[in-house]
Enzyme design. Structure first.
Site, mmCIF file in Angstrom:
data_model
loop_
_atom_site.group_PDB
_atom_site.id
_atom_site.type_symbol
_atom_site.label_atom_id
_atom_site.label_comp_id
_atom_site.label_asym_id
_atom_site.label_seq_id
_atom_site.Cartn_x
_atom_site.Cartn_y
_atom_site.Cartn_z
ATOM 1 N N ARG A 259 0.859 -1.191 0.000
ATOM 2 C CA ARG A 259 0.000 0.000 0.000
ATOM 3 C C ARG A 259 0.892 1.237 0.000
ATOM 4 O O ARG A 259 1.494 1.581 1.013
ATOM 5 C CB ARG A 259 -0.922 -0.026 1.229
ATOM 6 C CG ARG A 259 -1.637 1.281 1.480
ATOM 7 C CD ARG A 259 -2.736 1.161 2.502
ATOM 8 N NE ARG A 259 -2.322 0.653 3.786
ATOM 9 C CZ ARG A 259 -1.719 1.374 4.743
ATOM 10 N NH1 ARG A 259 -1.402 2.635 4.516
ATOM 11 N NH2 ARG A 259 -1.406 0.828 5.916
ATOM 12 N N HIS A 263 -3.786 4.144 4.701
ATOM 13 C CA HIS A 263 -4.859 3.145 4.780
ATOM 14 C C HIS A 263 -6.162 3.761 4.278
ATOM 15 O O HIS A 263 -6.869 3.172 3.451
ATOM 16 C CB HIS A 263 -5.005 2.665 6.216
ATOM 17 C CG HIS A 263 -6.163 1.755 6.432
ATOM 18 N ND1 HIS A 263 -6.209 0.464 5.944
ATOM 19 C CD2 HIS A 263 -7.337 1.943 7.066
ATOM 20 C CE1 HIS A 263 -7.347 -0.099 6.266
ATOM 21 N NE2 HIS A 263 -8.060 0.772 6.948
ATOM 22 N N TYR A 272 4.107 5.262 11.382
ATOM 23 C CA TYR A 272 4.408 3.867 11.720
ATOM 24 C C TYR A 272 5.270 3.139 10.693
ATOM 25 O O TYR A 272 5.608 1.973 10.906
ATOM 26 C CB TYR A 272 3.107 3.084 11.953
ATOM 27 C CG TYR A 272 2.096 3.129 10.809
ATOM 28 C CD1 TYR A 272 2.227 2.305 9.699
ATOM 29 C CD2 TYR A 272 1.010 3.998 10.857
ATOM 30 C CE1 TYR A 272 1.324 2.342 8.665
ATOM 31 C CE2 TYR A 272 0.084 4.040 9.827
ATOM 32 C CZ TYR A 272 0.240 3.211 8.740
ATOM 33 O OH TYR A 272 -0.675 3.276 7.703
#
Length: 362
Positions: A259, A263, A272
């Protein structure tokens, strides 16, 4: 905790037919013979779907959509698998399968309507053999297995494919669907897009083994495919669907991809994951490898590439114009179509909400 080195295994085989550098490679079990027109068509799909996605992200940033789940980086997994479907097959998506929707001829503006909050889904699943988006993580796998079992009992010609992510693979619904599909030999393909991150949780917190190997514990085959290779995704999914239609039961396909974006547009991936990881995956970009192949094989020239880019610009502008022109629904419209027939509770709630609205000054 220490891990016994003797238990570590070699990296699993990754089915790949097109390298990141655009070199064609052969595979003994999964191969595909594409005409020049078919390769150019796949490239066009990839570019146009990415433009739809980028336009939607921009619209959300400008306050025109409530939220958006980007597919950036996952175009090959979706276009490859989507183009493997026949008219008789049924697809069950999550909320990110914009590329599969494109392959099923769903108007992209109808996708935007859901995220703009002006409709409940926007398209007829029966018309496109593409179910409505599912927000509840993993629940669509049970729906898909039930549909596949229905096809089986009705002697239908098609198969079912259901999409979910690496995070959803830990959900109870997904594992229960594996049980039902296996026991009843349902004609279904479980297509897991392993994009490495379940929101902010990395794949190593989902499983100690490659996800495709989970299938063996349920009694059906699993295969890992390069999710950034549109040729391989097409070949692997086409075979898995053919096996399902011929009575050989389910297959788990793990599309190993990444990805590239957030998200959803409410997420900040810089909190993160490190930038070097993102940069490494940019070198595996699904569009650039097909472009490189087209040039190396002299299947396209710069005029073709520029023409696709111009078409993408036109698509983006048209999508924006039609999105902004969508009329807002009336507040009481939310109570329509909850049930097929009139329902006393819904009528009561509608009346209560109508009275509440009447309390405001016009």
């Amino acid at each position: 905790m220490t891990v016994d080195a003797s238990r570590e295994e070699a990296p699993p085989e990754l089915v790949q037919l097109l390298t990141p550098e655009g070199e064609r490679v052969e595979h003994p079990d999964y191969d595909i013979d594409l005409t020049p027109d078919e390769v150019r068509s796949l490239y066009r799909d990839l570019v146009l779907v990415r433009r739809v996605d980028l336009e939607a992200v921009a619209l959300q940033r400008q306050g025109e959509l409530g939220i958006w789940a980007s597919l950036l980086g996952q175009e090959a997994a979706q276009i490859g698998s989507g183009r493997a479907l026949t008219d008789a097959d049924m697809a069950f998506p999550t909320y990110r399968e914009h590329g599969v929707a494109w392959c099923r001829d769903v108007d992209p503006v109808k996708l935007l309507g859901l995220f703009r909050g002006v409709n409940h889904g926007g398209w007829d699943p029966a018309e496109h053999n593409f179910h409505l988006y599912t927000i509840v993580i993993g629940s669509q796998t049970l729906h898909a297995v039930g549909y596949a079992m229905g096809l089986q009992r009705d002697s239908g010609e098609g198969a079912t494919i259901v999409y979910f992510g690496d995070g959803a693979s830990s959900q109870g619904d997904v594992n229960e669907s594996f049980v039902w599909a296996s026991v009843f030999n349902a004609p279904i393909v479980f297509f897991c897009q392993n994009n490495q991150w379940a929101i902010s949780e990395p794949i190593e917190k989902q499983s100690r083994i490659p996800l495709y190997r989970r299938a063996s514990g349920f009694g059906f085959p699993g295969i890992r495919v390069d999710g950034n290779d549109v040729f391989a995704c097409l070949a692997v999914t086409r075979k898995a669907l053919a096996d399902a239609r011929s009575g050989q039961g389910p297959t788990l396909v793990e599309a190993f991809t990444y990805r590239m974006g957030a998200h959803t547009t409410t997420d900040d991936p810089t909190r993160y994951r490190v930038a070097s990881e993102l940069e490494a995956w940019k070198l595996k970009d699904p569009i650039e490898r097909v472009k490189a192949y087209l040039f190396k094989q002299e299947l396209a020239d710069q005029e073709f590439i520029d023409g696709v880019e111009a078409e993408a610009d036109q698509l983006g502008a048209d999508l924006r114009r039609r999105c902004l022109a969508m009329p807002d629904p009336e507040p009481l419209d939310i109570f329509d179509h909850v049930y097929r027939e009139p329902h006393a509770l819904i009528d009561e709630e509608r009346a209560t909400f109508a009275a509440y609205l009447e309390g405001f000054e016009k």
